[in-house]
Enzyme design. Structure first.
Site, short mmCIF file in Angstrom:
data_model
loop_
_atom_site.label_atom_id
_atom_site.label_comp_id
_atom_site.label_asym_id
_atom_site.label_seq_id
_atom_site.Cartn_x
_atom_site.Cartn_y
_atom_site.Cartn_z
CB SER A 38 -14.67 25.63 -10.39
OG SER A 38 -13.31 25.94 -10.34
CG ASP A 98 -11.58 18.56 -12.57
OD1 ASP A 98 -10.65 19.37 -12.69
OD2 ASP A 98 -12.74 18.90 -12.28
#
Length: 540
Positions: free
Chosen positions: A314, A366
């Protein structure tokens, strides 16, 4: 979609938000009405007691009053089902129906009070009848129309909250936190900040399987633009590993939100070097610590033949990618594996440059690898366009979404008409807008977010491995455990934010690691592993 106007003010609830609260109240009222009617029919012969005439009159009026309320609530539900999100015209009578429903509350409360007073006066009738009236009074004081308005308001608020875009908290990149582990010893590594009891470090030890002696530096120091990271030796892969943590704190979120672009000064022959400001600053901080504090020099003094590998998840993946580019000159063999990196990270030239030494891994839909300032603006416009063209009422859309979430299935099985075509998404169907070339789907240049100086187009790092779930599964479906296919994907496949029930869960590190474990155990999942364009990147 527009809020209703009642009593001279606009409320945070639309006229099509009353379907499910109304159905719930209708269900309770009908059961209540059947119970009172049954009570009256079975015991009306026992009402010849003192005060029995009053109780008989009370039950008859109550049955009639409940019938009127049931009819009113039924009308509210039926009207709330009409029209579409942006076409409240067929629901214009809703405000009048709500005024009627609120007006019925007065006789309902008056009649409940009279029933309570008559029972308190000691009416000597059948005990079952008395208990039934007491229960009626108790239930009536708790079920009235404002409860419906309150539930509808909660439904409307939850819908708006779900449509917003929010960041998921993540654990250590590619190193999820395990349960706490405590152990005292004289450490041979540097430990900086925030872990006085060794809880976090104990989790890292248990998760990675490494030994104390394998760690060179562990930093839990966490501020805006300053991310926690660790440096360790992986003897099995003969690598010096730098792992950068993802978003876990308010400071990390502020780093994420510094989304404007800034030029990056790199020791490479690449022109037009721009990057996400917050992540660039974070990468620069880790770079200074690694080089100026001699952390990497210490690691390679122990294992000079090892290669340098940088990983992150991330926010940490974005910082790891930029850190790899910064370290490319002193460490030409450096490699980076970025797990679920943000899309809005690198300029086009840096993106092309990074393809030879950075690999990104993305799971399913995602949202983070598709997230950038320009993509958010695009998503807002697409949502408004699709809502404007949607010809289905809100309750049908929500029912389909619940079915899709609970039992799975293909979005193609849930069509919604738009410009004579079918949507391929269960909620929004943005693909259909592109496929059918809707004239409503267009971009205007009046948004400040499209300023080429502050928000130029940014791209994800390196080449991208995309893991996609094969088949579908819901919470209560009978499908077996999820299986995944793997392929190399172009960055353009992540240029749109996709709306779906797994857009957030696919970003969670434990879900991603589970998918990777599944892929490793099933080598046949790789359907397009040959490298693209003749370039080669070693994938561990």
């Amino acid at each position: 979609m527009p809020g209703m106007v009642l009593f001279g003010r606009r409320w945070a609830i639309a006229s099509d938000d009353l379907v499910f609260p109304g159905v719930f109240e209708l269900f309770v009222r009908v059961l209540w009405w059947i119970g009172i009617l049954t009570l009256y029919l079975m015991h009306r012969g026992k009402l010849d007691c003192p005060g029995g005439v009053l109780l008989s009159s009370y039950l008859i009026v109550l049955i009639i009053l409940l019938a009127v309320i049931i009819c009113t609530v039924s009308a509210i539900v039926c009207v709330s089902m009409k029209g579409t999100i942006c076409n409240p015209g067929p629901r214009k009578s809703m405000s009048k129906l709500l005024y009627v429903r609120l007006a019925l509350f007065l006789p309902e409360m008056v009649w409940a009070s009279l029933g309570a007073a008559w029972i308190e006066d000691g009416v000597q009738c059948d005990r079952t009848v008395g208990n039934g009236i007491i229960a009626t009074v108790a239930v009536r004081t708790r079920t009235w129309c404002p409860a419906t308005l309150q539930q509808g308001s909660l439904s409307s608020t939850s819908n708006r909250t779900a449509s917003g875009t929010t960041r998921s908290l993540t654990r250590w990149s590619a190193i999820p936190q395990g349960p706490p582990s405590f152990r005292s010893r004289t450490t041979d590594y540097d430990l900086v900040g925030g872990d006085q009891l060794n809880c976090h470090f104990g989790s890292i030890l248990q998760t990675t399987g490494l030994q104390y002696r394998d760690f060179i530096h562990v930093s839990f120091h966490d501020k805006v633009y300053e991310l926690p990271f660790l440096v360790a030796l992986d003897h099995r892969k003969e690598s010096v590993v730098v792992a950068v943590r993802g978003t876990m704190s308010l400071q990390d979120i502020l780093t994420d939100l510094s989304a404007e672009s800034e030029p990056v000064d790199l020791e490479c022959e690449v022109q037009d070097c721009w990057a996400h400001k917050g992540i660039s600053q974070a990468a620069r901080y880790v770079y200074r610590r690694l080089i100026n504090d001699g952390i990497l020099s210490q690691a390679f003094s122990i294992a000079p033949e090892y290669r340098l590998v940088i990983v992150g998840h991330s926010l940490g993946a974005g910082a790891a990618a930029l850190l790899t580019i910064m370290l490319r000159s002193p460490y030409p063999r450096v490699r980076c594996y970025a797990f679920s990196p943000p899309r809005g990270l690198l300029s086009k030239s840096l993106y092309e440059y990074s393809k030879t030494f950075i690999v990104s891994l993305v799971l399913g839909k995602d949202v983070i690898p598709r997230l950038s300032v320009t993509n958010l603006e695009d998503l807002k416009r697409r949502i408004l366009r699709v809502i404007a063209h949607c010809n289905k009422p809100k309750y049908k859309i929500l029912l389909r979404a619940c079915w899709y979430e609970l039992f799975g299935g293909h979005p193609e099985d849930l069509p919604t008409e738009l410009d004579g075509g079918d949507l391929t998404q269960p909620l929004l169907g943005e693909r259909s807008l592109l496929a059918h070339g809707s004239p409503a789907y267009s971009f205007s240049s009046d948004s400040p977010l499209e300023s080429p100086t502050k928000y130029p187009p940014l791209y994800p790092p390196g080449r991208i491995i995309h893991l996609e779930e094969v088949g579908t599964s819901g919470r209560f479906s009978c499908y077996p455990a999820a299986r995944y296919s793997v392929k190399w994907s172009h960055e353009s496949e992540f240029s749109k934010i996709l709306i779906g029930p797994k857009m957030l869960t696919d970003h969670m590190p434990d879900i991603l690691m589970r998918a990777l474990d599944s892929v490793v155990s099933d080598r046949a999942a790789c359907v397009s592993c040959p490298t693209q364009g003749g370039s080669s990147v070693e994938v561990a």
